[in-house]
Design an enzyme around this catalytic site. Structure first.
Site, PDB file in Angstrom:
ATOM      1  CD  GLU A   1     -72.638  76.385  18.330  1.00  0.00           C
ATOM      2  OE1 GLU A   1     -72.918  76.406  19.588  1.00  0.00           O
ATOM      3  OE2 GLU A   1     -73.395  76.941  17.384  1.00  0.00           O
TER       4      GLU A   1
ATOM      5  CD  GLU B   1     -79.847  77.542  22.143  1.00  0.00           C
ATOM      6  OE1 GLU B   1     -79.722  76.407  21.798  1.00  0.00           O
ATOM      7  OE2 GLU B   1     -79.402  78.510  21.848  1.00  0.00           O
TER       8      GLU B   1
ATOM      9  NE  ARG C   1     -71.580  78.703  14.141  1.00  0.00           N
ATOM     10  CZ  ARG C   1     -72.120  77.553  14.136  1.00  0.00           C
ATOM     11  NH1 ARG C   1     -72.572  76.580  15.085  1.00  0.00           N
ATOM     12  NH2 ARG C   1     -72.297  76.995  12.831  1.00  0.00           N
TER      13      ARG C   1
ATOM     14  CD  GLU D   1     -80.778  69.129  13.642  1.00  0.00           C
ATOM     15  OE1 GLU D   1     -79.969  69.319  14.041  1.00  0.00           O
ATOM     16  OE2 GLU D   1     -81.915  69.856  13.938  1.00  0.00           O
TER      17      GLU D   1
END
Ligand SMILES: C[S@@+](CC[C@H](N)C(=O)[O-])C[C@H]1O[C@@H](n2cnc3c(N)ncnc32)[C@H](O)[C@@H]1O
Length: 384
Positions: free
Chosen positions: A145, A154, A56, A102
């Site tokens: 991501e 998700e 990743r 975030e």
């Protein structure tokens, strides 16, 4: 936290309970969504799991630093910045301004990391949900991501779509730019193991019934059916996290979904339906199917990447990822021969109880190379 569902130890998320609404239009209870989903991302050990995934990390690092022209002097939005790693790399690649959004308190660690790496003047960490916050300008690049197990678990891509539609300039670039979901038939010892586990759980239940009746004078056998259904769901109908060896893939792999991150809508991903065929490569047992994904960093057609980068989660000996693959087991396994063909109708929808979890239906039929058709199968799986 972190080890619900079927992931490896330190699973990247732990949504395993009641969430809000089924489809994109259904209202999501933000408090419940936070408790079930976001809260796990507020832990550093959880971010570290992702930061330690070399496949990743290398893919995003190379995508940014081998395509610096997309970042030099540009404005960047990092959707779900977590520790801030992608925002910091964007700044190191020369971005003029990076908005690092975030939802969780991880934003405080991201802010500290940004300061410690001397990017306070470039990176603005914004604590809040992408859907709720506002930016002072549109951006040249959206980086994120967002990928869950089998890509869409998700449902975080919904937030990226929301960000793109509100904040990406018409000439803007998505990082990653494309994604695909794959499926292939597999052999796996897990098929027998899970059947045994289920039978063991039921044997244990019957001993428990007897004990309870003798020791405590209550007959609980009325609960046998719901207990059996519960255990069946857990052992036989829930897809499993696995890092498969490539030689466990016994037939041709098929793409079941292709996503252009620049144009895909929430409706396009809320349900995935596809028919695929796979030719069996060897004489073995068909134990089920495996699902995985890849994403690509290609820039946009008018402004392509200088160097195209791929991040794949396909079965691999050396390059396993924390996503692994999702395994959908058939019970019982079926004997197959080289040249047989398996035709599958695949459907993935969001769970009605929690829009971040998925349900998969595999409707299939095996055609032997002689032309003989075997008994069709139809199975519902939960991706939890
Ligand atoms: C898979 S992690 C990636 C973290 C980091 N970008 C990295 O690559 O290491 C996804 C992050 O996005 C955050 N996130 C998910 N949905 C979000 C939303 N709608 N708004 C803001 N943050 C979100 C999560 O809290 C989590 O920290």
């Amino acid at each position: 936290m972190g080890s619900f569902g079927n992931g490896p130890a330190g699973d990247r998320t732990g949504p395993h309970g009641i969430g809000g609404g089924g489809g994109p239009a259904a209202a999501v209870d933000k408090g419940v969504d936070f408790a079930n989903y976001f809260c796990t991302y507020a832990f550093l050990y959880h971010q570290k799991e992702m930061l330690s995934d070399r496949v990743r990390m290398d893919a995003y690092y190379n995508a940014i630093f081998q395509n610096k022209s997309h970042f030099l002097g540009k404005t960047v939005l990092d959707v779900g910045t977590g520790s801030g790693i992608l925002a910091i790399w964007s700044a190191q690649a020369g971005a003029r301004k990076v908005y690092a959004v975030e939802a969780t308190k991880m934003s405080e660690h991201a802010r500290a990391l940004v300061k410690a790496n001397n990017f306070e003047d470039v990176i603005e960490v914004i604590e809040g949900s992408m859907e709720d916050i506002s930016l002072p300008e549109k951006v040249d690049v959206i980086i994120s991501e967002w990928m869950g197990y089998f890509l869409l678990r998700e449902s975080m891509f919904d937030s990226v779509i929301c960000a793109r539609d509100r904040w990406l300039k018409p000439t803007g670039v998505m990082y990653p730019s494309h994604a695909r979901m794959w499926m292939a038939p597999i052999r796996s010892g897990l098929a027998d193991q899970k059947s045994n586990d289920f039978e063991g759980a039921m044997d244990d239940w019957h001993c428990f019934l007897e004990d309870t009746r003798i020791s405590y004078g209550v007959d609980m056998s009325i609960l046998t059916k719901p207990f059996s259904e519960e255990q069946k769901k857990w052992y036989l109908q829930t897809s499993l996290w696995n890092n498969l060896h490539p030689n466990q893939v016994i037939g041709t792999a098929a793409t079941v979904k292709e996503i252009d991150c620049l144009t895909t809508t929430v409706d396009d991903i809320a349900e995935v339906r596809s028919n695929f065929s796979s030719i069996i490569k060897c004489n073995t047992r068909l134990c089920g199917f495996s699902g995985w994904f890849d994403v690509h960093f290609r820039g946009r057609m008018e402004d392509p990447a200088q160097k195209e980068i791929e991040l794949t989660t396909a079965p691999s000996v050396d390059n396993g990822t924390h996503w692994g693959q999702q395994v959908f087991l058939l019970n019982p396994a079926v004997a197959v021969s080289e040249g047989d063909e398996v035709d599958v109708s695949f459907a993935m929808t969001r769970s009605k109880e929690n829009h971040r979890l998925m349900e998969v239906v595999l409707d299939g039929r095996l055609k032997q190379s002689s032309g003989n058709l075997l008994q069709p199968f139809r199975k519902l799986f939960y991706v939890e």
